[in-house]
Structure formats: C-alpha cells, structure tokens
Motif scaffolding. Structure first.
Motif, PDB file in Angstrom:
ATOM      1  N   MET A 195       0.832  -1.207   0.000  1.00  0.00           N
ATOM      2  CA  MET A 195       0.000   0.000   0.000  1.00  0.00           C
ATOM      3  C   MET A 195       0.865   1.255   0.000  1.00  0.00           C
ATOM      4  O   MET A 195       0.562   2.232  -0.706  1.00  0.00           O
ATOM      5  CB  MET A 195      -0.946  -0.014   1.205  1.00  0.00           C
ATOM      6  N   VAL A 199       0.962   4.101  -2.897  1.00  0.00           N
ATOM      7  CA  VAL A 199       0.754   5.531  -2.656  1.00  0.00           C
ATOM      8  C   VAL A 199       1.901   6.343  -3.240  1.00  0.00           C
ATOM      9  O   VAL A 199       1.690   7.404  -3.859  1.00  0.00           O
ATOM     10  CB  VAL A 199       0.622   5.802  -1.142  1.00  0.00           C
ATOM     11  N   THR A 202       1.565   6.580  -6.953  1.00  0.00           N
ATOM     12  CA  THR A 202       0.494   7.527  -7.287  1.00  0.00           C
ATOM     13  C   THR A 202       0.968   8.972  -7.128  1.00  0.00           C
ATOM     14  O   THR A 202       0.664   9.831  -7.966  1.00  0.00           O
ATOM     15  CB  THR A 202      -0.724   7.282  -6.384  1.00  0.00           C
ATOM     16  N   LEU A 203       1.733   9.226  -6.055  1.00  0.00           N
ATOM     17  CA  LEU A 203       2.243  10.578  -5.832  1.00  0.00           C
ATOM     18  C   LEU A 203       3.218  10.993  -6.930  1.00  0.00           C
ATOM     19  O   LEU A 203       3.176  12.127  -7.421  1.00  0.00           O
ATOM     20  CB  LEU A 203       2.924  10.661  -4.461  1.00  0.00           C
TER      21      LEU A 203
END
Length: 257
Positions: A195, A199, A202-203
């Motif tokens: 996870m 993240v 995605t950032l």
C-alpha cells in the motif's frame, strides 16, 4: 529437522530480511524472478498442456528463488542456473519435486474448475468486475489459501531435507498453523508495504501530471515487489525450521546427481 515456534512479531523480521537481502543483489534476484515469470508465461502458451506445465513448475521455481536468496545472504551473485536447483540434487529429489509440482497443478486446477460451477459467473470483459465475478474470485482465493499453506515450505523440505512430497505438505501445514501469528503478521506487513509503495507511485505520477506515467510505472514496480516478496519466503522457512539448508547434504544416500 525440528519445527520452530516463533512469536508473531517474527513475521515483521521476515519481511525486513527479505527486503534487505533483495537490495544486496537486486539485479540478480529481480532478473531471476522475471526469468521465471517469462518461462511460466511461455509454458502456458503450449496447447493443451501449457497451463498444467506453468503450474507444475511453481514449486521448483520457488525453491530456485529460495536458493538464490540463500546465495545472496552469502554475498554471492546467483546465476540463472540456480533456478533449476531442484533438479540438480539427484534423481530421487528431482522426481519428488516433479511429483510436488503436479500435485500443485492438480490442486490449483481443481479449485478454478470446481468453484465457478457454484456461481453464475459472467464471462464477458464488461462484466469481469461485476459483483458475481468478484464473489467467485474471493471464493477461489479462499480455497487457494489452504493450498498455499500446504505448499509454502514443501519445495524446501523436499530439496534441502529429503522429505517425501506428501509428508512435506503435512509438515508445511503444521508449521504454518503452529506459527499462525507470525505468518499473519508477515502477510499484513507485506500488504502495508504494498500500500505504501502504491501511494508513492500515485504521488510520483501526480507530480508528473501524467496518467500514462502512472500506468507505465505500475507494472515494473509490481514485478519488483513480487520479486522482493519471493525473496522473503526463504526467511519464513529459515525461521520455521531449526536445521539450516547449509547443514543438509543435498543428494541423499544412494542417490545419483
């Protein structure tokens, strides 16, 4: 060979050791994992028997990746031939690994063949994410869990300890249940790692301002994480059994390499 009973927090240690060892030889360990994936993909393309072969090589490939991890812990660069370690330890253990492979293939095919019979599973691409299909997949995963438990340590027990295939499944299940807390923490810790990495990807994609960049990053990052996870499997075996693989003579008495 003696089973170890370890505290639940050991699961986090296994994850840390896997990640640390991966970064000792990232090129070799990721390359070996990609080679295995490519081999399985090509095998699955063979008509009629392809899927069976792709599944049957999973135990041997798992052992090969564990052997590569062991080499990395010694500071060595594991070569591609280490992937076939299961078939270089003598005829007896090679046959045992083949039996294990086909047992694994049979178990997986049984699950994916039988479970959908109890569901009205959609088959179109548009309905692949429908509740019906998702329910089927969840049941398949639930049925696969005991298969994973049975085969988690079986390849290493067959290869490094000369345990017969059926007994190796039994011992694998016993040690997983006896150390259920550690394995649960191990799984949860890896979910957290995945996870966090998701993240971060995605950032990065957001900073680049490009959905295409995110899509381009997802696959290689997912493969790298899978390779890292496979590295940690060795440490679950090392921590669950008292005897080290290095203490075991590979060819059993009377066996020929």
């Amino acid at each position: 060979m003696k089973l170890n009973i370890v505290p639940a927090r050991t699961g986090i240690t296994w994850v840390k050791l896997g990640i640390q060892t991966f970064f000792k030889q990232p090129l070799a360990l990721s390359g070996l994992f990609f080679l295995y994936m490519a081999t399985a993909t090509l095998a699955s393309l063979i008509p009629v028997v392809g899927v069976v072969l792709a599944l049957a090589i999973v135990p041997a490939a798992t052992l090969g990746l564990m052997a590569a991890t062991l080499e990395a812990t010694k500071g060595k660069f594991p070569m591609p031939t280490i992937l076939v370690s299961a078939f270089r330890a003598g005829q007896q253990r090679g046959r045992a690994m083949l039996i294990l492979g086909f047992l694994y293939a049979a178990a997986c095919l049984l699950v994916v063949s039988v479970v959908p019979l109890f569901f009205d599973a959609p088959v179109s691409r548009e309905s692949a994410l429908s509740p019906g299909m998702q329910g089927t997949m969840l049941v398949v995963m639930a049925f696969y869990l005991p298969i994973s438990i049975l085969f988690w340590h079986a390849p290493a027990l067959v290869h490094w300890h000369g345990v017969p295939p059926v007994k190796s499944l039994f011992f694998s299940a016993v040690v997983c249940f006896r150390n259920a807390g550690a394995y649960a923490v191990f799984g949860i810790a890896w979910m957290v790692v995945l996870m966090v990495v998701g993240v971060l990807v995605t950032l990065v994609a957001g900073l680049l301002g490009s959905p295409e960049a995110a899509a381009a990053l997802i696959m290689p990052v997912a493969l790298l994480m899978a390779a890292m996870f496979s590295t940690s499997i060795y440490f679950t075996f090392e921590g669950s059994f008292a005897a080290s693989p290095e203490d075991e003579a590979l060819p059993p008495a009377g066996d020929t390499p």
